[in-house]
Design a protein around this motif. Structure first.
Motif, PDB file in Angstrom:
ATOM      1  N   SER A  89      61.307  41.292 -63.434  1.00  0.00           N
ATOM      2  CA  SER A  89      61.245  42.733 -63.214  1.00  0.00           C
ATOM      3  C   SER A  89      61.782  43.108 -61.835  1.00  0.00           C
ATOM      4  O   SER A  89      62.551  44.067 -61.690  1.00  0.00           O
ATOM      5  N   LYS A 139      65.634  42.762 -61.606  1.00  0.00           N
ATOM      6  CA  LYS A 139      66.318  43.894 -62.246  1.00  0.00           C
ATOM      7  C   LYS A 139      66.232  45.143 -61.378  1.00  0.00           C
ATOM      8  O   LYS A 139      67.203  45.875 -61.224  1.00  0.00           O
ATOM      9  N   SER A 140      65.067  45.392 -60.807  1.00  0.00           N
ATOM     10  CA  SER A 140      64.871  46.589 -59.976  1.00  0.00           C
ATOM     11  C   SER A 140      65.741  46.566 -58.734  1.00  0.00           C
ATOM     12  O   SER A 140      66.344  47.580 -58.374  1.00  0.00           O
ATOM     13  N   SER A 190      69.470  47.145 -59.403  1.00  0.00           N
ATOM     14  CA  SER A 190      69.828  48.511 -59.777  1.00  0.00           C
ATOM     15  C   SER A 190      69.653  49.500 -58.629  1.00  0.00           C
ATOM     16  O   SER A 190      69.995  50.654 -58.759  1.00  0.00           O
ATOM     17  N   GLU A 191      69.133  49.045 -57.518  1.00  0.00           N
ATOM     18  CA  GLU A 191      68.908  49.920 -56.353  1.00  0.00           C
ATOM     19  C   GLU A 191      69.750  49.431 -55.181  1.00  0.00           C
ATOM     20  O   GLU A 191      70.239  48.320 -55.168  1.00  0.00           O
ATOM     21  N   LEU A 213      62.529  52.067 -55.428  1.00  0.00           N
ATOM     22  CA  LEU A 213      61.562  51.126 -55.978  1.00  0.00           C
ATOM     23  C   LEU A 213      60.168  51.733 -55.935  1.00  0.00           C
ATOM     24  O   LEU A 213      59.777  52.348 -54.945  1.00  0.00           O
ATOM     25  N   SER A 251      56.346  47.699 -57.774  1.00  0.00           N
ATOM     26  CA  SER A 251      57.372  46.681 -57.527  1.00  0.00           C
ATOM     27  C   SER A 251      57.240  46.098 -56.130  1.00  0.00           C
ATOM     28  O   SER A 251      57.348  44.884 -55.942  1.00  0.00           O
TER      29      SER A 251
END
Length: 126
Positions: A40, A43-44, A47-48, A55, A59
């Protein structure tokens, strides 16, 4: 056994350790699955970007907990029983700088060290 690596966190050299014990320690301390949390987080963060971080708090907390467990595993006698107390020693704790290094350390630990013997055709050629 496991794999150890020192990572600079806010100018402080911090030892981290990855081994088969880490998922158990993480589950016992936080009641969560480290494999899902690592996935997780990965992926976070992909994408940031660190300039426009979106976030969520969960997270960031997962990241801090994973880092804490890996640091405590490396030096149980020096790292506090509380993640909050451990984090108190740092002014900043950047997920964008530290997570990639923890992921790499974790990957080295889980990497297969023995060549696969699945190619039986080569072994049984007459």
């Amino acid at each position: 056994m496991g794999i150890r690596r020192n990572i600079i966190v806010d100018g402080i050299e911090v030892p981290f350790k990855a081994s088969a014990t880490v998922p158990r320690l993480y589950r016992m301390k936080f009641g969560r699955d480290i494999f899902r949390d690592f996935s997780s987080l990965q992926k976070s963060v992909k994408s940031e970007d660190s300039e426009n971080s979106g976030l969520d708090i969960e997270s960031l907390e997962m990241f801090e907990n994973i880092a804490y467990i890996m640091a405590r595993h490396a030096e149980p006698e020096k790292v506090s029983d509380s993640p909050d107390d451990w984090l108190e020693q740092f002014n900043t704790f950047s997920i964008y700088e530290i997570l990639p290094q923890l992921l790499e350390l974790w990957g080295l630990n889980t990497e297969t060290q023995v060549k696969s013997k699945k190619n039986i055709a080569l072994l049984t050629v007459k």
